[in-house]
Motif scaffolding. Structure first.
Motif, PDB file in Angstrom:
ATOM      1  N   VAL A  30      -8.786   6.637  -5.576  1.00 34.07           N
ATOM      2  CA  VAL A  30      -7.485   6.324  -4.993  1.00 34.07           C
ATOM      3  C   VAL A  30      -6.690   5.580  -6.058  1.00 34.07           C
ATOM      4  O   VAL A  30      -7.225   4.708  -6.743  1.00 34.07           O
ATOM      5  CB  VAL A  30      -7.654   5.438  -3.739  1.00 34.07           C
ATOM      6  N   SER A  45      -5.636  12.807  -8.395  1.00 39.94           N
ATOM      7  CA  SER A  45      -6.391  11.825  -7.618  1.00 39.94           C
ATOM      8  C   SER A  45      -6.670  12.304  -6.200  1.00 39.94           C
ATOM      9  O   SER A  45      -6.019  13.212  -5.687  1.00 39.94           O
ATOM     10  CB  SER A  45      -5.632  10.497  -7.568  1.00 39.94           C
ATOM     11  N   ALA A  47      -6.207  10.357  -3.593  1.00 39.42           N
ATOM     12  CA  ALA A  47      -5.060   9.840  -2.835  1.00 39.42           C
ATOM     13  C   ALA A  47      -4.248   8.941  -3.756  1.00 39.42           C
ATOM     14  O   ALA A  47      -4.786   8.301  -4.649  1.00 39.42           O
ATOM     15  CB  ALA A  47      -5.522   9.073  -1.607  1.00 39.42           C
ATOM     16  N   TYR A  48      -2.949   8.902  -3.502  1.00 38.89           N
ATOM     17  CA  TYR A  48      -2.035   8.147  -4.372  1.00 38.89           C
ATOM     18  C   TYR A  48      -0.982   7.470  -3.504  1.00 38.89           C
ATOM     19  O   TYR A  48      -0.449   8.073  -2.570  1.00 38.89           O
ATOM     20  CB  TYR A  48      -1.349   9.105  -5.354  1.00 38.89           C
ATOM     21  N   ARG A  49      -0.691   6.222  -3.838  1.00 44.10           N
ATOM     22  CA  ARG A  49       0.399   5.496  -3.181  1.00 44.10           C
ATOM     23  C   ARG A  49       1.020   4.570  -4.224  1.00 44.10           C
ATOM     24  O   ARG A  49       0.320   3.914  -4.973  1.00 44.10           O
ATOM     25  CB  ARG A  49      -0.127   4.688  -2.005  1.00 44.10           C
ATOM     26  N   SER A  67      -1.416  -1.416   1.505  1.00 38.24           N
ATOM     27  CA  SER A  67      -1.912  -0.377   0.599  1.00 38.24           C
ATOM     28  C   SER A  67      -3.388  -0.583   0.281  1.00 38.24           C
ATOM     29  O   SER A  67      -4.141   0.393   0.192  1.00 38.24           O
ATOM     30  CB  SER A  67      -1.085  -0.352  -0.685  1.00 38.24           C
ATOM     31  N   TRP A  70      -5.163   0.570   3.330  1.00 40.91           N
ATOM     32  CA  TRP A  70      -5.088   2.027   3.354  1.00 40.91           C
ATOM     33  C   TRP A  70      -6.140   2.638   2.431  1.00 40.91           C
ATOM     34  O   TRP A  70      -6.811   3.604   2.809  1.00 40.91           O
ATOM     35  CB  TRP A  70      -3.676   2.470   2.946  1.00 40.91           C
ATOM     36  N   SER A  71      -6.297   2.087   1.231  1.00 39.01           N
ATOM     37  CA  SER A  71      -7.255   2.649   0.263  1.00 39.01           C
ATOM     38  C   SER A  71      -8.685   2.639   0.801  1.00 39.01           C
ATOM     39  O   SER A  71      -9.484   3.509   0.459  1.00 39.01           O
ATOM     40  CB  SER A  71      -7.186   1.901  -1.074  1.00 39.01           C
ATOM     41  N   ILE A  74      -9.698   5.941   2.978  1.00 40.39           N
ATOM     42  CA  ILE A  74      -9.710   7.278   2.373  1.00 40.39           C
ATOM     43  C   ILE A  74     -11.149   7.769   2.245  1.00 40.39           C
ATOM     44  O   ILE A  74     -11.942   7.202   1.483  1.00 40.39           O
ATOM     45  CB  ILE A  74      -9.009   7.269   0.991  1.00 40.39           C
ATOM     46  N   ALA A  77     -13.534   8.310  -1.181  1.00 36.55           N
ATOM     47  CA  ALA A  77     -13.074   7.485  -2.314  1.00 36.55           C
ATOM     48  C   ALA A  77     -14.233   6.684  -2.892  1.00 36.55           C
ATOM     49  O   ALA A  77     -14.940   5.996  -2.161  1.00 36.55           O
ATOM     50  CB  ALA A  77     -11.961   6.555  -1.877  1.00 36.55           C
ATOM     51  N   VAL A  80     -10.984   2.675  -6.761  1.00 41.10           N
ATOM     52  CA  VAL A  80      -9.544   2.465  -6.616  1.00 41.10           C
ATOM     53  C   VAL A  80      -9.047   1.962  -7.968  1.00 41.10           C
ATOM     54  O   VAL A  80      -9.648   1.059  -8.547  1.00 41.10           O
ATOM     55  CB  VAL A  80      -9.222   1.436  -5.507  1.00 41.10           C
TER      56      VAL A  80
END
Length: 123
Positions: A30, A45, A47-49, A67, A70-71, A74, A77, A80
């Motif tokens: 992530v 990736s 996931a990406y934010r 955030s 949130w990570s 996922i 994952a 991070v």
């Protein structure tokens, strides 16, 4: 595990040169970004934010805890990654919120700054 990616790896002078091995490693990672510093990893990736695409420290400070939570949601994952943030120490008043975001991300990464996305090489 969480890691900060060394600024030396994503600065404009290095042209975001990621190895094939690093891009493969990031498939299970992530990315929590700030100001698009790691945006070259977005499509690679899991996931990406971005805390703030514009680099707005007010917005980033407001988004950092959500955030991080949130990570943790996922599936799949394994790591991070955050960008290492450097603060202009000549204007700490202006940089106060960036410093707060940096502090929180540094704590999340246990202070570990990596020079490789393989997470074995630290500085």
């Amino acid at each position: 595990q969480s890691f900060m990616v060394s600024q030396d790896r994503y600065s404009t002078s290095c042209n975001n040169l990621w190895t094939d091995e690093e891009l493969a490693a990031v498939k299970t990672a992530v990315i929590i970004d700030f100001g698009g510093r790691l945006s070259s990893l977005k499509e690679h990736s899991l996931a990406y934010r971005d805390l703030s695409v514009e680099g707005d420290s007010n917005k980033a400070a407001a988004n950092v805890f959500a955030s991080l939570r949130w990570s943790e949601t996922i599936d799949g994952a394994e790591q991070v990654f955050f960008p290492e943030l450097r603060v202009d120490e000549t204007d700490l008043v202006k940089e106060a919120l960036v410093l707060a975001v940096k502090d929180r991300l540094t704590r999340a990464a246990s202070g570990v700054v990596v020079t490789s996305l393989r997470t074995r090489t630290t500085t």
